[in-house]
Design a protein around this motif. Structure first.
Motif, PDB file in Angstrom:
ATOM      1  N   LYS A  29      36.769  43.786  38.241  1.00 30.50           N
ATOM      2  CA  LYS A  29      35.965  44.596  38.901  1.00 30.50           C
ATOM      3  C   LYS A  29      35.202  45.735  38.290  1.00 30.50           C
ATOM      4  O   LYS A  29      34.094  45.774  38.586  1.00 30.50           O
ATOM      5  CB  LYS A  29      36.956  45.288  40.002  1.00 30.50           C
ATOM      6  N   GLU A  60      39.105  38.285  46.876  1.00 27.80           N
ATOM      7  CA  GLU A  60      38.215  39.069  47.801  1.00 27.80           C
ATOM      8  C   GLU A  60      38.383  40.241  48.339  1.00 27.80           C
ATOM      9  O   GLU A  60      37.453  40.876  48.284  1.00 27.80           O
ATOM     10  CB  GLU A  60      37.781  37.791  48.775  1.00 27.80           C
ATOM     11  N   GLU A  61      39.465  40.620  48.475  1.00 31.60           N
ATOM     12  CA  GLU A  61      39.865  41.946  49.003  1.00 31.60           C
ATOM     13  C   GLU A  61      39.765  42.898  48.197  1.00 31.60           C
ATOM     14  O   GLU A  61      39.134  43.910  48.317  1.00 31.60           O
ATOM     15  CB  GLU A  61      41.521  41.824  49.464  1.00 31.60           C
ATOM     16  N   ASP A  97      35.782  42.668  47.000  1.00 33.68           N
ATOM     17  CA  ASP A  97      34.878  42.815  48.167  1.00 33.68           C
ATOM     18  C   ASP A  97      33.778  41.983  47.950  1.00 33.68           C
ATOM     19  O   ASP A  97      32.508  42.524  48.240  1.00 33.68           O
ATOM     20  CB  ASP A  97      34.377  44.362  47.910  1.00 33.68           C
ATOM     21  N   CYS A  98      33.951  40.937  47.658  1.00 37.45           N
ATOM     22  CA  CYS A  98      33.026  39.845  47.776  1.00 37.45           C
ATOM     23  C   CYS A  98      33.544  38.392  47.842  1.00 37.45           C
ATOM     24  O   CYS A  98      34.807  38.193  47.678  1.00 37.45           O
ATOM     25  CB  CYS A  98      31.969  39.897  46.679  1.00 37.45           C
TER      26      CYS A  98
END
Length: 274
Positions: free
Chosen positions: A21, A254-255, A258-259
């Motif tokens: 990230k 994904e959590e 954020d994608c």
């Protein structure tokens, strides 16, 4: 002829997503190939030889893709194989322990730093050595937290069970007057809100992700100064690979990122060569 190359990020499971990230934030044009060995996670209770074997299976797998650099986003694997991987590979190999130690030394005022990690990371004293290389007069308190990784891998990081386990596990560290705590496993930042609540606001939590990505940025800049190597352009198409169950991995990824992510499953024992 020049071609774009990816950055590989390997981890025992989903924990390295915390590093991925930050790499995506600092280097938004770079393509990431992420491998999480979820089927054999956690690494922290395994023998050094098992950790070495599993780590090099992941390394051999990602080397099938043209790469700029490799990030070993697992603290346990960093402690066991970093130097050997650097000698083995013809590209920059970055671990997470030295960057995390540097970040902690920058922050501490009291000179008392705590480290929580897997059993192997704590037993090897890899963080203690890294910290004392930077500042020899530090006090370092280490604690193994083997119950933390399963909480994250099972998507329970925000559960009442996680709160109970973290509170009970960290009880010996509370009140030790440390002012900085290194989250010495890349899974642990997903438990950071609970860890912060247990330790109190007077303790600064350190994740190695930001400092690791910063070091990676410097390495990438140096690489792209070389002839025939051009900077990445356009929108990168990241690839996420897991040895475990894809739906759970995708949900956590994904959590956290954020994608939407593309996830493939590979059985490491069969697909990777040691």
């Amino acid at each position: 002829m020049s071609r774009e190359r990816a950055i590989a990020v390997i981890d025992s499971g989903v924990g390295g997503l915390t590093v991925a990230k930050e790499v995506m934030r600092q280097l938004p044009k770079e393509r990431i190939v992420y491998v999480g060995d979820n089927a054999r996670c956690p690494y922290g209770s395994k023998s050094p030889e098992e950790i070495r074997t599993y780590s090099f299976q992941m390394i051999d797998f990602v080397m099938n893709t043209p790469l700029k650099a490799l990030v070993i986003a697992c603290n346990t694997a960093t402690a066991v194989v970093l130097e050997e991987a650097r000698a083995y590979l013809p590209l920059p190999v970055i671990g997470v322990i030295d960057p995390g130690a540097r970040a902690a030394v920058k922050v501490t005022k009291s000179g008392h730093i705590g480290v929580i990690g897997t059993e192997t990371t704590i037993r090897t004293k890899a963080y203690e050595r890294a910290l004392l290389r930077v500042q020899p007069d530090l006090t370092v308190s280490g604690m193994a937290c083997p119950a933390f990784v399963p909480l994250v891998e099972n998507h329970m990081a925000d559960s009442d069970e996680a709160r109970r386990v973290v509170k009970e596990t960290l009880a010996p560290l509370v009140g030790q007057e440390l002012d900085t705590l290194i989250l010495g496993c890349t899974h642990y930042p997903l438990l950071a809100p609970i860890i912060q609540d247990v330790m109190g606001d007077q303790v600064t939590l350190i994740s190695s992700a930001e400092e690791t990505a910063r070091e990676l940025s410097l390495q990438i800049a140096a690489i792209e100064e070389q002839p025939r190597i051009r900077p990445s352009t356009g929108v990168p198409q990241h690839l996420f690979v897991t040895s475990g169950e894809t739906n759970r991995f995708r949900s956590i990824a994904e959590e956290w990122l954020d994608c939407q992510v593309h996830v493939e499953q590979h059985t490491m024992e069969k697909s990777f060569q040691s």
